[in-house]
Design a protein around this motif. Sequence first.
Motif, PDB file in Angstrom:
ATOM      1  N   ALA A   1       0.852  -1.182   0.000  1.00  0.00           N
ATOM      2  CA  ALA A   1       0.000   0.000   0.000  1.00  0.00           C
ATOM      3  C   ALA A   1       0.892   1.237   0.000  1.00  0.00           C
ATOM      4  O   ALA A   1       1.836   1.329   0.767  1.00  0.00           O
ATOM      5  CB  ALA A   1      -0.907  -0.008   1.227  1.00  0.00           C
ATOM      6  N   THR A   2       0.600   2.151  -0.898  1.00  0.00           N
ATOM      7  CA  THR A   2       1.404   3.365  -0.980  1.00  0.00           C
ATOM      8  C   THR A   2       0.488   4.573  -0.951  1.00  0.00           C
ATOM      9  O   THR A   2      -0.683   4.504  -1.319  1.00  0.00           O
ATOM     10  CB  THR A   2       2.244   3.406  -2.275  1.00  0.00           C
ATOM     11  OG1 THR A   2       1.370   3.325  -3.402  1.00  0.00           O
ATOM     12  CG2 THR A   2       3.247   2.273  -2.317  1.00  0.00           C
ATOM     13  N   GLU A   3       1.056   5.651  -0.513  1.00  0.00           N
ATOM     14  CA  GLU A   3       0.329   6.910  -0.477  1.00  0.00           C
ATOM     15  C   GLU A   3       1.183   7.934  -1.199  1.00  0.00           C
ATOM     16  O   GLU A   3       2.406   7.920  -1.103  1.00  0.00           O
ATOM     17  CB  GLU A   3       0.094   7.333   0.971  1.00  0.00           C
ATOM     18  CG  GLU A   3      -0.805   8.525   1.102  1.00  0.00           C
ATOM     19  CD  GLU A   3      -1.162   8.812   2.559  1.00  0.00           C
ATOM     20  OE1 GLU A   3      -1.842   9.826   2.777  1.00  0.00           O
ATOM     21  OE2 GLU A   3      -0.772   8.052   3.447  1.00  0.00           O
ATOM     22  N   ARG A   4       0.543   8.813  -1.897  1.00  0.00           N
ATOM     23  CA  ARG A   4       1.276   9.832  -2.641  1.00  0.00           C
ATOM     24  C   ARG A   4       2.070  10.710  -1.677  1.00  0.00           C
ATOM     25  O   ARG A   4       1.544  11.143  -0.642  1.00  0.00           O
ATOM     26  CB  ARG A   4       0.321  10.681  -3.464  1.00  0.00           C
ATOM     27  CG  ARG A   4      -0.368   9.907  -4.595  1.00  0.00           C
ATOM     28  CD  ARG A   4      -1.330  10.807  -5.356  1.00  0.00           C
ATOM     29  NE  ARG A   4      -0.775  12.101  -5.674  1.00  0.00           N
ATOM     30  CZ  ARG A   4      -0.194  12.417  -6.837  1.00  0.00           C
ATOM     31  NH1 ARG A   4      -0.118  11.521  -7.787  1.00  0.00           N
ATOM     32  NH2 ARG A   4       0.275  13.629  -7.052  1.00  0.00           N
TER      33      ARG A   4
ATOM     34  N   GLU B   1       4.730  10.940  11.985  1.00  0.00           N
ATOM     35  CA  GLU B   1       4.833  10.879  10.529  1.00  0.00           C
ATOM     36  C   GLU B   1       5.872  11.875  10.043  1.00  0.00           C
ATOM     37  O   GLU B   1       6.018  12.964  10.600  1.00  0.00           O
ATOM     38  CB  GLU B   1       3.469  11.218   9.933  1.00  0.00           C
ATOM     39  CG  GLU B   1       3.309  10.915   8.487  1.00  0.00           C
ATOM     40  CD  GLU B   1       1.862  11.007   8.047  1.00  0.00           C
ATOM     41  OE1 GLU B   1       1.451  10.164   7.249  1.00  0.00           O
ATOM     42  OE2 GLU B   1       1.138  11.926   8.500  1.00  0.00           O
TER      43      GLU B   1
ATOM     44  N   ALA C   1       0.459  13.934  -0.535  1.00  0.00           N
ATOM     45  CA  ALA C   1      -0.601  13.811   0.470  1.00  0.00           C
ATOM     46  C   ALA C   1       0.000  13.746   1.876  1.00  0.00           C
ATOM     47  O   ALA C   1      -0.532  14.337   2.817  1.00  0.00           O
ATOM     48  CB  ALA C   1      -1.449  12.575   0.195  1.00  0.00           C
ATOM     49  N   ILE C   2       1.119  13.036   2.002  1.00  0.00           N
ATOM     50  CA  ILE C   2       1.795  12.976   3.302  1.00  0.00           C
ATOM     51  C   ILE C   2       2.343  14.355   3.658  1.00  0.00           C
ATOM     52  O   ILE C   2       2.170  14.834   4.780  1.00  0.00           O
ATOM     53  CB  ILE C   2       2.929  11.928   3.277  1.00  0.00           C
ATOM     54  CG1 ILE C   2       2.351  10.534   2.995  1.00  0.00           C
ATOM     55  CG2 ILE C   2       3.698  11.946   4.598  1.00  0.00           C
ATOM     56  CD1 ILE C   2       3.397   9.484   2.675  1.00  0.00           C
TER      57      ILE C   2
END
Length: 181
Positions: free
Chosen positions: A132-135, A179, A138-139
């Motif tokens: 699973a990856t997130e842009r 984060e 967005a982070i």
Amino acid sequence: RRPGSGNRPPRRLLRSPQLTSVVFECELSEQSPAWLADHVIEGVTVVPAAAFVAMALAAADRAAGAAAGVDDFFIHRPLPLAHGESRTVQTIVTAAGAGHALEIQSIGPNDGDWTLHVTGQVASLRPGDEAATERPDAIAARCDDEVPVQRHYDELSERGADLRQRFRTATRLLRRDGESI
């Protein structure tokens, strides 16, 4: 499971009718490959965790016959490279039940026994089995505290992690509680 590609340590596949495992071997020293000299912890060149991951993935791919991942990746001991010394490093994949176990071990010229550095399990990747990856943008949008990059490297150095040119690649650091990017 699979990070981006990078500079992997040189390695050769050992071949013998006596081997039942897939065994890759390489020689590492503080100057070979050259980028290792830029990863210094407490005054000693140390093989970075990312190099262990790259070695494990290459061996896992070969053992699986296709793109593979590594689960339960655990670093038991760091791999320091003393000045003027080279170490033989083997990445070994052995059939274990329905899967394959992975180990990374090393031995120096004056050592009597091999040192275990890494263990893991080869995980075959199936279509659609990507992590699973997130842009990144967005982070970054959630992280409102920008840390000056030089301050970050200075603080690492004060703690004994002397990351030199090839390991100083960050251009911007953002963080929030739990984060960072």
